[in-house]
Enzyme design. Structure first.
Site, PDB file in Angstrom:
ATOM      1  N   GLU A 300      40.152  29.336  58.196  1.00  0.00           N
ATOM      2  CA  GLU A 300      40.068  29.797  56.930  1.00  0.00           C
ATOM      3  C   GLU A 300      40.722  28.926  56.114  1.00  0.00           C
ATOM      4  O   GLU A 300      40.321  28.697  54.840  1.00  0.00           O
ATOM      5  CB  GLU A 300      40.064  31.089  56.768  1.00  0.00           C
ATOM      6  N   ASP A 342      44.264 -10.692  46.969  1.00  0.00           N
ATOM      7  CA  ASP A 342      44.030 -11.805  46.508  1.00  0.00           C
ATOM      8  C   ASP A 342      45.481 -12.445  46.270  1.00  0.00           C
ATOM      9  O   ASP A 342      46.463 -11.947  46.667  1.00  0.00           O
ATOM     10  CB  ASP A 342      43.765 -11.505  44.955  1.00  0.00           C
ATOM     11  N   ASP A 610      43.293  -7.188  41.030  1.00  0.00           N
ATOM     12  CA  ASP A 610      43.534  -6.809  39.652  1.00  0.00           C
ATOM     13  C   ASP A 610      42.403  -7.515  38.610  1.00  0.00           C
ATOM     14  O   ASP A 610      42.358  -7.264  37.419  1.00  0.00           O
ATOM     15  CB  ASP A 610      44.803  -7.143  39.271  1.00  0.00           C
ATOM     16  N   ASP A 614      37.506  -9.468  41.226  1.00  0.00           N
ATOM     17  CA  ASP A 614      37.744  -8.517  42.404  1.00  0.00           C
ATOM     18  C   ASP A 614      37.179  -7.207  42.325  1.00  0.00           C
ATOM     19  O   ASP A 614      37.053  -6.589  43.582  1.00  0.00           O
ATOM     20  CB  ASP A 614      39.525  -8.288  42.410  1.00  0.00           C
ATOM     21  N   ASN A 678      41.065  32.355  71.551  1.00  0.00           N
ATOM     22  CA  ASN A 678      41.137  33.803  71.063  1.00  0.00           C
ATOM     23  C   ASN A 678      39.605  34.359  71.127  1.00  0.00           C
ATOM     24  O   ASN A 678      39.209  35.590  71.727  1.00  0.00           O
ATOM     25  CB  ASN A 678      41.516  34.117  69.585  1.00  0.00           C
ATOM     26  N   ASN A 703      43.926  35.572  61.567  1.00  0.00           N
ATOM     27  CA  ASN A 703      43.890  34.316  60.927  1.00  0.00           C
ATOM     28  C   ASN A 703      44.592  34.105  59.870  1.00  0.00           C
ATOM     29  O   ASN A 703      44.945  33.236  59.453  1.00  0.00           O
ATOM     30  CB  ASN A 703      42.374  33.737  60.961  1.00  0.00           C
ATOM     31  N   ASP A 707      47.338  31.338  59.009  1.00  0.00           N
ATOM     32  CA  ASP A 707      46.880  30.262  58.089  1.00  0.00           C
ATOM     33  C   ASP A 707      47.850  30.133  56.837  1.00  0.00           C
ATOM     34  O   ASP A 707      48.291  29.190  56.605  1.00  0.00           O
ATOM     35  CB  ASP A 707      45.531  30.175  57.732  1.00  0.00           C
TER      36      ASP A 707
END
Length: 881
Positions: A300, A342, A610, A614, A678, A703, A707
């Site tokens: 969760e 580059d 930059d 590019d 489980n 849970n 968690d």
């Protein structure tokens, strides 16, 4: 790729200045206010168009924070629970708690991510500057400063050294006007612009000698011109509008993990539903319990833990001169196995230095340096980057006084500014009897005007072999990636210059070099150790690229140019791209093409650039990286912005990305496998037991508590071995991990069931379950559910320490102090929780001390079994998480 040069520019580049003014209906007094309004309506304004800006608006940040595959799964489960539990409160009113818990987790997870997204957005917005704030424009005969966004086609604009060009402009007047176009083309050389019409339409941007483009920089002189293209019609705007094809690797990985969890749900939920319904006879209760199983199988806190890991990594990178604009890029950095860069500014210092000053045979010559210094010091035209390098002689240790005296020793009589005919700069200095004429410039052009060579103080007539020997020295320096200029002089009694003088004496050469960064070689070696290969994609010429890369130890046996790229067939291209390290003379679209091919070859590609040239490659890469000095649109499109253009900074970002991934993987794999174990135990119990081994709310609470402890994982230590190689964010191995370790948990759960059902509960309740009255059965169930609640909690929390590393926990790999304290404290507090009034409300109760002896023995055996499984799993698959 569509044409980036607007047709109007192509047409007017070949037209005279008077024709341009006439056709744009402008004049020496500029446009009138009425014309400005008409042209803005007809051609549009000069506002910048950045395709990826919408990806960083507040609404998009909110969507990205709250909507992902994990939150969608939990949201759907909450909706189903809401439908079943709230519509039938008389039977299942406690289910509202499940909905509230899931909803709170979803909101908190989204808020955590949104705060970090908005924080990064604010920092990036401060870094992003407009291309041109104000510009000098003539309207109604009056020169005035206006915002560059207000320019329209036909405006008469004036520019000078230091200005950024605000639009695509055809020059009508230019005096020593020099421009750097590196932001668009990637070429580092300075170009002189003029007003002369071209004889044919050029094929390259750099060949438009009478046009300046938006975003480029005026390095010297003054110029006036007519605006021909604004906004998205400019070359700059065309790049800005380039759509992003970036592969969202993080989203793909999240989706693959979500699908693994969904597949397990699709298999297990019907089994639990049927087993519970057939054995208990209450199908509605079985349906709700099956839903709780689906929720129990899903970690969760997954969105919250993932966002916490990414946020923590992003925050750590912020302390290391890096701004993460897209938080998902944290993981992309960690999975990156190939970095395209580059050359200019990344591998080199982006500063030209005077490396050599020598006579015609390559010996160091102070005379050449002195004459070159006089030429650069006295000519009044624009001082380009080569002049700047020469004039740094004033700072040479021990030579300051010499050059200071030299700079005051002469009087300038006349000069010949640089032009593309002679490709040199000439000055005439006053002498006592004869004046001194010094030229400096292109080797071919200067040598062609010389009749003598000066060597050891003597003037030797130039012959065939002399020219050949001279070119040998030049060729050696050119092959070494240097820019070479020739220096020559002549004595004359004239006080004027025509520009066509000859009879010069060739003094020698100057060698300039954009030196490799001292840190680049070391940084690349570190990247190599991290299993990140580097590819060099540059617009510079082949010789320069080879020279720089060779100095840095980059293999240059396989080098491919842009022209060569066009000649290769589609079938051969992927293989050739794979084994090529250095690519030179590339157009912007070719950089993007190479990045795309590398991705198709299976690489996770990052691109560091930059300049505007590019941008296509940055958008195509899995993770786009830029610097704070980059063009606005490039920064807008980047996932990561470096406050210092240094590969060492990027190395730290890669490590932080891998740490974030490693800690996310710990949570996902360990939690999913524990939950799976489980749930398997629940399936078995639902068939064999006359009651549920745990209520749906207890299962969800279990849970949730576990968690909550896992929120500390972003601050866990990560083994150095886990940071040595790129790690892909994918659910590919999740199912295998769950199936290997989850069933072991189920075995010990079943043993716990047996102990509780046949030993502990009967001894405390005075008989077997079937022989008890309803009140006795309620106590039996409460004791059983509490016993399994504690066993599940202890094993789930302790297994974190065992599976967080492939090494021996605590001895070879120690968790962070925070993780250790939080998990141990969590076990203690959650154990105490079972005897609190809240625990009693949820159906939990106090257990005798003797049970904890069994629990301790059960957990030790479980951890030993997991250790053995971990050993064989790692031995077979060479990885754990």
């Amino acid at each position: 790729m569509k044409e980036i040069i607007h047709p109007r520019i192509r047409e007017y580049a070949c037209a005279s200045c008077s024709t341009v003014i006439e056709k744009t209906h402008s004049s020496e007094k500029g446009l009138t206010q009425e014309q400005v309004r008409q042209y803005r309506k007809k051609y549009g304004g000069n506002e910048q168009t950045v395709s990826d800006k919408k990806e960083n608006t507040i609404p998009h940040c909110i969507r990205r924070a709250f909507i992902n595959p994990f939150t969608v799964i939990l949201f759907l489960l909450a909706v189903i629970l809401l439908f079943t539990d709230i519509l039938m409160p008389e039977q299942y009113g406690q289910g509202l708690s499940s909905v509230l818990i899931i909803s709170v987790m979803l909101v908190l997870s989204g808020i955590i991510r949104l705060i970090q997204e908005l924080r990064a957005k604010r920092v990036a917005d401060r870094l992003t500057q407009l291309v041109q704030t104000t510009v000098s424009v003539c309207r109604d005969g009056i020169w005035q400063e206006v915002c560059s966004d207000e320019l329209v086609v036909g405006d008469l604009v004036r520019m000078e050294a230091g200005d950024r060009v605000p639009a695509d402009i055809r020059l009508t007047d230019a005096t020593d006007f020099f421009v750097s176009q590196s932001v668009i083309t990637g070429e580092s050389r300075i170009l002189e612009k003029n007003t002369l019409p071209l004889t044919e339409v050029p094929t390259k941007i750099s060949a438009y000698s009478n046009t300046v483009f938006q975003g480029t920089t005026v390095t010297g002189g003054q110029g006036t011109g007519i605006v021909l293209a604004v906004g998205a019609d400019t070359v700059y705007g065309n790049f800005s509008a380039t759509p992003s094809n970036r592969k969202e690797e993080f989203d793909r990985g999240s989706a693959s993990i979500a699908w693994v969890l969904i597949k397990f749900m699709v298999i297990l939920v019907p089994i639990v539903f049927l087993a519970s319904g057939l054995t208990k006879g209450n199908w509605l209760e079985a349906f709700l319990f099956a839903l709780s199983v689906a929720v129990g199988l899903t970690p969760e806190m997954l969105p919250m833990v993932v966002n916490a890991c990414l946020t923590k990594g992003s925050f750590s990178m912020g302390k290391k001169q890096t701004v993460v604009r897209n938080i998902n890029a944290m993981q992309s950095l960690g999975s990156m196995d190939l970095l395209c860069v580059d050359k200019t500014g990344t591998l080199t210092e982006d500063t030209v230095t005077l490396e050599y000053f020598m006579d015609v045979l390559g010996n160091e010559s102070e005379t050449v340096l002195d004459y070159a210094f006089l030429n650069s010091f006295y000519h009044s035209g624009v001082k380009n980057h080569l002049d700047t390098a020469i004039l740094k002689c004033l700072e040479m240790p021990g030579m300051e006084e010499h050059f200071e005296t030299l700079s005051k020793s002469s009087i300038l009589l006349n000069e010949q500014p640089f032009d593309y005919t002679h490709k040199s700069v000439g000055i005439l200095l006053k002498g006592e009897t004869e004046n001194l004429h010094i030229i400096k410039g292109n080797v071919e052009q200067v040598v062609s005007r010389c009749r003598y060579i000066q060597f050891k103080g003597e003037q030797i007539p130039i012959q065939g072999n002399s020219v050949k020997d001279a070119h040998t020295i030049v060729d050696e320096m050119t092959e070494d990636g240097m820019k070479v200029l020739a220096v020559a002089c002549r004595r004359t009694t004239s006080s004027t210059l025509s520009g066509d003088e000859s009879d010069f004496v060739l003094l020698g050469y100057l060698g300039f070099f954009d030196a490799p960064k001292k840190s680049a070689a070391e940084a690349m070696e570190r990247l190599k150790k991290l299993k990140v290969d580097v590819r060099v994609l540059t617009g510079d010429d082949q010789k320069t690229a080879i020279s720089i890369c060779s100095r840095l130890g980059i293999e240059t046996n396989h080098i491919l140019t842009g022209a060569g790229l066009e000649l290769i067939s589609e079938n051969e291209l992927p293989m050739l791209i794979e084994r090529t390290i250095v690519f030179a003379e590339l157009a912007p679209r070719q950089k993007a093409q190479i990045v795309d091919l590398l991705q198709k070859n299976g690489h996770s590609v990052g691109f560091l650039g930059d300049g505007m040239n590019d941008l296509p490659a940055e958008l195509a890469a899995n993770v786009g990286i830029s610097v704070d000095t980059a063009a606005e649109v490039v920064k807008e499109s980047a996932d990561v912005i470096l406050l210092r253009k240094d590969l060492n900074v990027l190395e730290q970002g890669i490590l932080e990305g891998r740490r974030a991934f490693a800690n996310m993987a710990k949570y996902i794999k360990i939690t999913a496998s524990s939950n799976f174990g489980n749930i398997c135990a629940v399936v078995i119990a639902s068939v064999l037991l006359p009651f549920f081994p745990m209520t749906s709310l207890q299962l969800l609470l279990l849970n949730l508590l576990y968690d909550t402890l896992c929120l500390i994982l972003p601050w866990d230590n990560v083994d150095a071995e886990q940071l040595e190689a790129p790690i892909r964010w994918t659910g590919k191995n999740l199912g295998r991990f769950m199936c290997r370790f989850g069933p072991i948990s189920s075995v010990f759960d079943v043993l716990t069931f047996a102990f509780l059902y046949f030993v502990l509960c009967p001894s405390l309740c005075g008989g077997n379950f079937a022989g008890l009255d309803p009140s006795g059965q309620a106590v039996f169930i409460s004791l059983f559910q509490t016993g399994w609640f504690l066993e599940s909690m202890w094993t789930q929390v302790l297994i974190l320490h065992l599976l967080r590393t492939s090494k021996i926990p605590f001895l070879q790999s120690k968790p962070s102090h925070a993780v250790f304290l939080v998990t141990i404290l969590g076990i203690v507090l959650f154990t105490i929780f079972t005897i609190t009034p809240v625990g009693g409300y949820l159906g939990l109760t106090a257990l005798p001390v003797g049970y904890y002896g069994f629990l301790l023995l059960d957990v030790i055996c479980y951890l030993l079994a997991i250790s053995g499984a971990k050993y064989f799993y790692f031995k077979k698959h060479k990885e754990l998480l």
